[in-house]
Write a protein that holds these residues in place. Structure first.
Motif, PDB file in Angstrom:
ATOM      1  N   MET A   1       0.744  -1.413  -0.082  1.00  0.00           N
ATOM      2  CA  MET A   1      -0.042  -0.129   0.143  1.00  0.00           C
ATOM      3  C   MET A   1       0.858   1.227   0.056  1.00  0.00           C
ATOM      4  SD  MET A   1      -2.949  -1.142  -0.032  1.00  0.00           S
ATOM      5  CE  MET A   1      -4.594  -0.246   0.414  1.00  0.00           C
ATOM      6  N   LYS A   2       1.822   1.468   0.724  1.00  0.00           N
ATOM      7  CA  LYS A   2       2.788   2.286   0.612  1.00  0.00           C
ATOM      8  C   LYS A   2       3.401   2.752  -0.565  1.00  0.00           C
ATOM      9  CE  LYS A   2       4.030   2.406   5.728  1.00  0.00           C
ATOM     10  NZ  LYS A   2       5.132   2.107   6.629  1.00  0.00           N
ATOM     11  N   PHE A   3       3.771   1.585  -1.444  1.00  0.00           N
ATOM     12  CA  PHE A   3       4.276   1.475  -2.808  1.00  0.00           C
ATOM     13  C   PHE A   3       3.336   2.054  -3.666  1.00  0.00           C
ATOM     14  CE2 PHE A   3       4.657   0.103  -7.018  1.00  0.00           C
ATOM     15  CZ  PHE A   3       6.258  -0.254  -7.118  1.00  0.00           C
ATOM     16  N   TYR A   4       1.907   1.851  -3.570  1.00  0.00           N
ATOM     17  CA  TYR A   4       0.903   2.844  -4.304  1.00  0.00           C
ATOM     18  C   TYR A   4       0.886   4.049  -3.792  1.00  0.00           C
ATOM     19  CZ  TYR A   4      -0.498  -1.904  -5.797  1.00  0.00           C
ATOM     20  OH  TYR A   4      -0.774  -3.657  -6.477  1.00  0.00           O
ATOM     21  N   ALA A   5       0.933   4.479  -2.718  1.00  0.00           N
ATOM     22  CA  ALA A   5       0.925   5.664  -2.042  1.00  0.00           C
ATOM     23  C   ALA A   5       2.082   6.537  -2.593  1.00  0.00           C
ATOM     24  CB  ALA A   5       0.794   5.892  -0.635  1.00  0.00           C
ATOM     25  N   VAL A   6       3.168   6.137  -2.833  1.00  0.00           N
ATOM     26  CA  VAL A   6       4.359   6.762  -3.329  1.00  0.00           C
ATOM     27  C   VAL A   6       4.079   7.115  -4.830  1.00  0.00           C
ATOM     28  CG1 VAL A   6       6.698   6.529  -4.085  1.00  0.00           C
ATOM     29  CG2 VAL A   6       6.182   6.046  -1.877  1.00  0.00           C
ATOM     30  N   VAL A   7       3.536   6.100  -5.501  1.00  0.00           N
ATOM     31  CA  VAL A   7       3.195   6.447  -6.886  1.00  0.00           C
ATOM     32  C   VAL A   7       2.221   7.444  -7.228  1.00  0.00           C
ATOM     33  CG1 VAL A   7       2.521   5.123  -9.269  1.00  0.00           C
ATOM     34  CG2 VAL A   7       3.964   3.931  -7.686  1.00  0.00           C
ATOM     35  N   LEU A   8       1.137   7.180  -6.335  1.00  0.00           N
ATOM     36  CA  LEU A   8      -0.082   8.243  -6.592  1.00  0.00           C
ATOM     37  C   LEU A   8       0.441   9.719  -6.145  1.00  0.00           C
ATOM     38  CD1 LEU A   8      -2.905   5.785  -5.519  1.00  0.00           C
ATOM     39  CD2 LEU A   8      -2.706   6.790  -7.676  1.00  0.00           C
TER      40      LEU A   8
END
Length: 291
Positions: free
Chosen positions: A185-192
């Motif tokens: 989820m933190k991975f996706y948060a960084v991308v977004l």
């Protein structure tokens, strides 16, 4: 003589990228990353993994319906058509079931129905209007690291706040599973954050096996630190890619590994290193996204 860095792919070919599943693999065990991303060894899925893939597909289809039609019975009616479509070209998936025992598939689908019941106990999809489901996201950081993945669901409030939602159907030990899920989820948060210039207001994990949810609120300093973590993981992957030195890292998760027979930690011998893959060692599969 200095080692040559992995070559850039030809024009028109997707550059190597880091996905949350492959990043998690390398963090867990570099040799597992090699088996999956470099050797691309086949892994026979479990019925539980397939059920997760099916439920993800049904929830995506559910949100494509008009809001008043997003009812439990409608979701359950989507199960068999979705399974027929998903498995049409996958004989390895259908081979997991006894062709002479229709009850085998029926029992498995009943398990999927229970996961859908748990989903409806957590929220009412008739009250939601997601911006996207199974959203492909991709960005290249200033450091040159390319991040790529699929977000189960992205909700955007009228005031612009982002909520990233992920459905979890797996049966990994809870403490290990939650750590891996928050990493994802933190991975996706960084991308977004990098794509849209706004830190997601909430990261929401929905555990459909036990009908519980977990909400997490990241902040910008945390995402900056996590971005550096991802860059460090990619640099480590590049170093291993130059030499083929992907070492095993034994842990409790070895019990679920499909490649023990090839792992030195279990007396096995990996296949000869084939060299850095071209074009895309970061790709995820539907099974990854349904973890």
């Amino acid at each position: 003589m200095a080692q040559m860095a992995p070559a850039e792919p030809a024009l028109g070919v997707r550059r190597p990228a880091l996905s949350p599943s492959r990043a998690s693999d390398f963090k867990q065990c570099p040799l597992l990353y090699r088996f999956r991303a470099v050797d691309r060894l086949p892994e026979l899925p479990t019925k539980a993994q397939l059920r997760g893939t099916l439920v993800h597909s049904v929830l995506e289809r559910l949100f494509a319906l008009p809001q008043p039609e997003r009812l439990p019975e409608r979701a359950k009616a989507l199960l068999e058509p979705a399974w027929s479509e998903l498995s049409a070209d996958r004989p390895d998936w259908t081979a997991l079931f006894d062709a002479e025992e229709p009850a085998d598939v029926r029992e498995w689908l009943t398990g999927a129905e229970k996961l859908l019941d748990a989903y409806f106990s957590l929220e009412d999809p008739r009250r939601l209007d997601p911006e996207a489901c199974e959203l492909h996201v991709e960005i290249e950081l200033d450091s040159g690291v390319r991040l790529r993945g699929y977000v189960d669901r992205l909700d955007v409030a009228p005031t612009g706040e982002l909520r990233v939602v992920d459905y979890k159907t797996g049966t990994a030990p809870r403490e290990i599973g939650e750590a891996k899920a928050l990493f994802q989820m933190k991975f996706y948060a960084v991308v977004l954050w990098r794509l849209r210039g706004a830190v997601p207001r909430q990261l929401k994990l929905m555990y459909l096996t036990d009908g519980q949810s977990l909400a997490y609120t990241p902040d910008e300093p945390e995402l900056r630190r996590f971005e550096r973590t991802l860059e460090a993981i990619w640099q480590a992957i590049m170093r291993a890619g130059r030499t083929g030195d992907f070492r095993p890292s034994p842990s409790r998760l070895c019990d679920w590994c499909a490649h023990q027979a090839l792992c030195p930690s279990f007396g096995g011998t990996p296949p000869e290193y084939p060299g850095w893959p071209d074009p895309d060692p970061g790709a995820e599969t539907p099974l990854d996204r349904a973890d």
